[in-house]
Structure formats: C-alpha cells, structure tokens
Design a protein around this motif. Sequence first.
Motif, mmCIF file in Angstrom:
data_model
loop_
_atom_site.group_PDB
_atom_site.id
_atom_site.type_symbol
_atom_site.label_atom_id
_atom_site.label_comp_id
_atom_site.label_asym_id
_atom_site.label_seq_id
_atom_site.Cartn_x
_atom_site.Cartn_y
_atom_site.Cartn_z
ATOM 1 N N GLY A 134 0.826 -1.215 0.000
ATOM 2 C CA GLY A 134 0.000 0.000 0.000
ATOM 3 C C GLY A 134 0.847 1.246 0.000
ATOM 4 N N SER A 135 0.782 2.015 1.073
ATOM 5 C CA SER A 135 1.572 3.247 1.199
ATOM 6 C C SER A 135 3.037 2.947 1.504
ATOM 7 C CB SER A 135 1.002 4.120 2.316
ATOM 8 O OG SER A 135 1.228 3.497 3.572
ATOM 9 N N GLY A 136 3.312 1.734 1.950
ATOM 10 C CA GLY A 136 4.676 1.366 2.329
ATOM 11 C C GLY A 136 5.064 1.807 3.725
ATOM 12 N N ALA A 137 4.101 2.238 4.521
ATOM 13 C CA ALA A 137 4.389 2.786 5.854
ATOM 14 C C ALA A 137 5.254 1.839 6.693
ATOM 15 C CB ALA A 137 3.088 3.102 6.590
ATOM 16 N N PHE B 272 8.941 -4.658 -1.197
ATOM 17 C CA PHE B 272 7.560 -4.184 -1.147
ATOM 18 C C PHE B 272 6.773 -4.909 -2.238
ATOM 19 C CE2 PHE B 272 10.091 -0.594 0.365
ATOM 20 C CZ PHE B 272 9.347 -0.066 1.406
ATOM 21 N N LEU B 273 5.640 -5.501 -1.889
ATOM 22 C CA LEU B 273 4.739 -6.113 -2.865
ATOM 23 C C LEU B 273 3.481 -5.261 -2.921
ATOM 24 C CD1 LEU B 273 4.919 -9.858 -1.728
ATOM 25 C CD2 LEU B 273 6.490 -8.617 -3.246
ATOM 26 N N GLN C 184 4.283 5.028 -6.745
ATOM 27 C CA GLN C 184 4.595 5.980 -5.668
ATOM 28 C C GLN C 184 5.628 5.390 -4.707
ATOM 29 O OE1 GLN C 184 3.273 9.327 -5.405
ATOM 30 N NE2 GLN C 184 5.153 9.302 -4.201
ATOM 31 N N LEU C 185 5.544 4.073 -4.443
ATOM 32 C CA LEU C 185 6.561 3.434 -3.601
ATOM 33 C C LEU C 185 7.947 3.604 -4.227
ATOM 34 C CD1 LEU C 185 4.718 0.098 -2.718
ATOM 35 C CD2 LEU C 185 5.292 1.934 -1.116
ATOM 36 N N LYS C 186 8.043 3.372 -5.535
ATOM 37 C CA LYS C 186 9.325 3.538 -6.233
ATOM 38 C C LYS C 186 9.804 4.983 -6.158
ATOM 39 C CE LYS C 186 8.551 -0.278 -9.421
ATOM 40 N NZ LYS C 186 8.314 -0.712 -10.802
ATOM 41 N N ASP C 187 8.893 5.927 -6.353
ATOM 42 C CA ASP C 187 9.259 7.353 -6.257
ATOM 43 C C ASP C 187 9.751 7.704 -4.850
ATOM 44 O OD1 ASP C 187 8.615 7.766 -8.913
ATOM 45 O OD2 ASP C 187 6.699 8.771 -8.498
ATOM 46 N N GLN D 191 13.299 -2.923 -2.953
ATOM 47 C CA GLN D 191 12.732 -3.066 -4.285
ATOM 48 C C GLN D 191 11.221 -3.178 -4.184
ATOM 49 O OE1 GLN D 191 13.790 -6.764 -6.276
ATOM 50 N NE2 GLN D 191 14.335 -7.676 -4.324
ATOM 51 N N VAL D 192 10.565 -2.794 -5.271
ATOM 52 C CA VAL D 192 9.106 -2.854 -5.346
ATOM 53 C C VAL D 192 8.736 -3.850 -6.429
ATOM 54 C CG1 VAL D 192 7.000 -1.550 -5.856
ATOM 55 C CG2 VAL D 192 8.889 -0.438 -4.636
#
Length: 185
Positions: free
Chosen positions: A59-62, A77-78, A87-90, A101-102
């Motif tokens: 999700g947000s990667g929090a 991150f999956l 957005q996770l990559k950014d 890595q995403v």
Amino acid sequence: MSKTPNQQLRIIGGEWRSRRLRFPAIDGLRPTMDRVRETLFNWLQFDIEGARVLDAFAGSGALGFEALSRGAKEVVFLEKNPKAALQLKDNLKTLQARNAQVWAGDALLWLADNPEPYDLVFLDPPFGQNLLQPALQQLTLLPGALVYIEHESQLSPDLPAHWQQRKRKDTKEFSFALYEVGSQD
C-alpha cells in the motif's frame, strides 16, 4: 466525498524520522496509523537492525519505510495497485534507498514463486478481500522469523501451530499481532 490526489504519511523513527512521504488516494488503501506503527516498532526495536523484510500488500509502504529507516538490511515491497507501486518507487528514489525493491503485482503470486525466507514479514492485506489466509499459507519462514498481522477484528486467521504470539492489541475495527515462528518438531 472528495479526495485529495495525494496523501502523506510520516516516518516515526530512525534515519528518516519525521520525513513525510506521499501516497495516492486509493479506495481501500489505509496506511497503518502512527500510533499502531509506534507500538509495533517498539515491539520490534531489537529485531529490525539487519533484518531482511517483506512488506506484502505494501500500500503506502508505511511499515516497510519505517523498517528501512530503523536499519533493516533489505525490504521487498509487494503492491498490486500500479499507482501505489509507482509511488513506492518514487518514495524510494526520494529517500535514496538502495536496499529496497518494489514488485508491482499480486502478492499471492509473488509468494508462490518466491519461497525464500525473510526475517520479518508484514501482512496487512486490504480488508474484506479474503487475502490474509491464502498469504499465510504461501509463506516460507525459518524458525525465529517474525510475522506482523493486521486484520479486521471479526476475523480469526488459522495460524500454524508452531507460531507463538509475542504481542497483540485489539480495537473495535481491527486487531494486530506479532508472531514468532518456532520449529515444527
């Protein structure tokens, strides 16, 4: 109900403490609340440094960003939603994080194809989509690994018998708990 195009989350501790990261406004995307993250990372304070971490259903990667900020060796991150994955990559670029890595795709497919063990796994799937139990069945974990699970309060996941609950908290809406994987003998 109007939504803002982007929302923000704040990293609570570690190297990137107080940094704010953006995440897209997507139905069902609910970053783990600050107070829950603070509780979780207090539970994990001696287990993060040098850990290999899997943030499934990121999700947000929090959770993953918090782990990276606190010294995790690596975070994967999956995330299935393309906007959220981008957005996770950014955010990783913004933080200049090279140890993450995403994977933009279905977490269940990734888990089936990548049976490598992690030291710490975050399982906080979207509510109401029956994803937690299949994800639990796909995990490959060694004794000593930790698993954080967040789910709807009325859900009672079927956990492996060799997992020991370390900590747990319940609210009206959801429950969250930390488990340690024991040996299967």
